[in-house]
Write an enzyme that holds these catalytic residues in place. Structure first.
Site, PDB file in Angstrom:
ATOM      1  N   SER A 159       0.845  -1.187   0.000  1.00 28.31           N
ATOM      2  CA  SER A 159       0.000   0.000   0.000  1.00 28.31           C
ATOM      3  C   SER A 159       0.887   1.246   0.000  1.00 28.31           C
ATOM      4  O   SER A 159       1.687   1.418  -0.903  1.00 28.31           O
ATOM      5  CB  SER A 159      -0.972  -0.044   1.179  1.00 28.31           C
ATOM      6  OG  SER A 159      -1.992   0.911   1.034  1.00 28.31           O
ATOM      7  N   GLU A 182      -9.230  -5.420  -4.119  1.00 25.41           N
ATOM      8  CA  GLU A 182      -8.516  -4.431  -3.305  1.00 25.41           C
ATOM      9  C   GLU A 182      -9.474  -3.538  -2.509  1.00 25.41           C
ATOM     10  O   GLU A 182      -9.593  -3.647  -1.301  1.00 25.41           O
ATOM     11  CB  GLU A 182      -7.643  -3.561  -4.218  1.00 25.41           C
ATOM     12  CG  GLU A 182      -6.443  -4.287  -4.806  1.00 25.41           C
ATOM     13  CD  GLU A 182      -5.254  -4.313  -3.879  1.00 25.41           C
ATOM     14  OE1 GLU A 182      -5.360  -3.835  -2.741  1.00 25.41           O
ATOM     15  OE2 GLU A 182      -4.201  -4.807  -4.319  1.00 25.41           O
ATOM     16  N   HIS A 187      -7.758  -5.580   0.171  1.00 30.32           N
ATOM     17  CA  HIS A 187      -6.531  -4.809   0.340  1.00 30.32           C
ATOM     18  C   HIS A 187      -5.809  -5.209   1.614  1.00 30.32           C
ATOM     19  O   HIS A 187      -6.410  -5.322   2.683  1.00 30.32           O
ATOM     20  CB  HIS A 187      -6.888  -3.315   0.385  1.00 30.32           C
ATOM     21  CG  HIS A 187      -5.715  -2.402   0.375  1.00 30.32           C
ATOM     22  ND1 HIS A 187      -4.839  -2.316  -0.678  1.00 30.32           N
ATOM     23  CD2 HIS A 187      -5.264  -1.510   1.302  1.00 30.32           C
ATOM     24  CE1 HIS A 187      -3.912  -1.411  -0.415  1.00 30.32           C
ATOM     25  NE2 HIS A 187      -4.143  -0.914   0.778  1.00 30.32           N
TER      26      HIS A 187
END
Length: 504
Positions: A209, A329, A415
């Site tokens: 990320s 995600e 995610h």
């Protein structure tokens, strides 16, 4: 905050340390712990505490110590707002005195070993290298030295203001203090990792990320060149556009304009640099800085251009690279939602929008998946193509492992869900997992560590991961890894055309 800083200070040097492995780094001797074939050293300062006059200054070298430093416990996390249970945040205390790193190494290892330096995510607002999720023991047992770092977050790490600019020396870097911290940590690794059995000429940076964004930023940062030799980007965006340090542009205020607006919000209109540095650290947390606007800065020195522009021009580090994303995600974000992610499709023409809705099989499919494709999947493919096209070894992946105990109606791997698999730390997930999850974790940790060792993720006894030469990737599934063409390529092609139009 004073009490928390005092607690953090008491966790450092101690003349009463009696047992455990000891080594010497540039600043003095340290003592860690040893268990199950792995030595661990925590809370090692790689820069001076960025407090008082050093707030919003580039990192400076840490002070030396004379006693043996207790490196058996994690240090303070950097100042941040609560992260709603994210397992990527370590334990309190919290302090501005947080520029530390942690090292795990195989006990009695022979010869210099590859190094893997992890950069945590959290939108540049949250997270730490001290989280149990990022314990490096299980990777270290595979024959690597693992380093995790803390770096300044939020407005303490990504900020500028005209009053700060007025006091700066000529050519002094500014704004990207968190990225400067990451570079300082890499310099510390270069100078000290040999003491832990690590090879400073074989360093892999990897992150997820915002940590993945950090990896791509380090790949284009002049100050990081030569400090690492492979890179792994997990869900690291790629098409984002940064604020300039002191120049507004349409729809994107500069870092200094954002700094003035923040100072006004805390009753510091017309503030001096001293006024800003006297502000309690907790006051910098509200309103929460936005990753896309406040925390991404092209300052002209640390970062001279945006990532996608640098890759397109061939300015990135010429190192082997793994990039990848997860199959669902941002499954919970819709294109109609407020915020930067939901607005990503606002510039589409009617024809572009209608073509994409058709490619997704209707409005429902578009609403569910287009944000993930816009923010993660197409940008990862794009950077992979650019890097491979420049003649550099590149591998692309898609993570689609979903435990049966997954409580979310995500329809895929959400995610950040790959992190415990990469670290082979499934015990941190907090719910029952199955043998297939253990096999997936073994596979991912082996691919990642073999990549750190050789610059190629492939190894004996595993599915061959094809290099990015024909839009092939490796998909991690519940049934094991599968080499295949990039899924839903027709959707990504349309998104690529959209990006090419708005950002030629």
């Amino acid at each position: 905050m004073f009490l928390e800083s005092l607690i953090a200070a008491l966790m450092t040097t101690s003349p009463s340390v009696q047992s455990g492995p000891q080594i010497a780094v540039a600043q003095g001797r340290i003592q860690g712990t040893a268990a199950a074939g792995v030595t661990a050293f925590q809370n090692l300062p790689y820069a001076a505490p960025p407090v008082g006059p050093l707030r919003w200054k580039p990192p400076t070298p840490p002070a030396a110590w004379t006693d043996v430093r207790d490196a058996t416990r994690p240090g303070a996390i950097c100042v941040q707002a609560p992260a709603n249970g994210d397992p990527g945040v370590g334990p309190l205390p919290m302090s501005e005195d947080c520029l530390t790193l942690n090292v795990w190494a195989p006990e009695n290892a022979a010869g210099p070993l590859p190094v893997m330096l992890w950069i945590h995510g959290g939108g540049y607002n949250n997270g730490s290298g001290t989280a149990g999720l990022y314990d490096g023991s299980n990777l270290a047992r595979r024959g690597v030295v693992v380093v995790t770092v803390n770096y300044r977050l939020g407005r303490l790490g990504f900020f500028d203001h005209p009053a700060l600019a007025a006091e700066r020396l000529p050519d002094e870097p500014a704004g990207n203090y968190g990225v400067m911290d990451q570079i300082a940590a890499l310099e510390w690794v270069r100078d000290n990792i040999g003491q832990f059995g690590g090879d400073p000429a074989k360093v892999t940076i990897f992150g997820e990320s915002a940590g993945g964004v950090a990896v791509t930023q380090l790949m284009i940062a002049p100050g990081a060149r030569g400090l690492f030799h492979r890179a792994v980007v997990q869900s690291g965006l790629g098409r984002q556009r940064s604020a300039l340090l002191d120049q507004d542009r349409p729809g994107h205020p500069s870092a200094q304009s954002l700094g003035v607006a923040f100072a006004r919000s805390v009753q510091l209109a017309g503030a001096t640099a001293d006024d800003l540095r006297a502000l309690p650290a907790e006051r910098t947390l509200s309103p929460m800085p936005a990753f896309y606007t406040d925390n991404l800065i092209v300052d002209g020195r640390v970062l001279t251009e945006d990532v996608v522009e640098a890759f397109a021009a061939g300015h990135q580090a010429p190192v082997p690279l793994i990039l990848g994303t997860n199959s669902a995600e941002f499954w919970w974000i819709r294109p109609s939602d407020a915020g930067a992610y939901g607005r990503t499709d606002d510039l589409m023409t009617d024809a572009e929008y209608e073509a994409l809705v058709a490619a997704y099989g209707g409005q429902g499919g578009y609403d569910t998946s287009v944000v993930s494709d816009l923010i993660f999947n197409e940008p990862a493919r794009h950077l992979a193509r650019l890097h491979a096209g420049a003649g550099h070894s590149t591998w692309l992946y898609r993570f689609d492992v979903v435990p049966e105990s997954n409580p979310e109606p995500s329809g895929g791997a959400t995610h950040a869900s790959e992190r415990p698999y990469v670290f082979d730390n499934l015990h941190t997930v907090g719910r029952p997992l199955q043998e297939r999850d253990a096999r997936a974790a073994t596979d991912m940790a082996n691919y990642w560590t073999d990549f750190a060792k050789t610059g190629d993720p492939n190894g004996p006894g595993r599915v061959d991961w094809p290099a990015m030469t024909g839009d092939l990737l490796l998909e991690f599934t519940n049934d094991g890894p599968i080499a295949k063409p990039v899924p839903q390529a027709e959707r990504l092609d349309l998104i690529e055309q959209f990006y090419d139009r708005i950002r030629p």
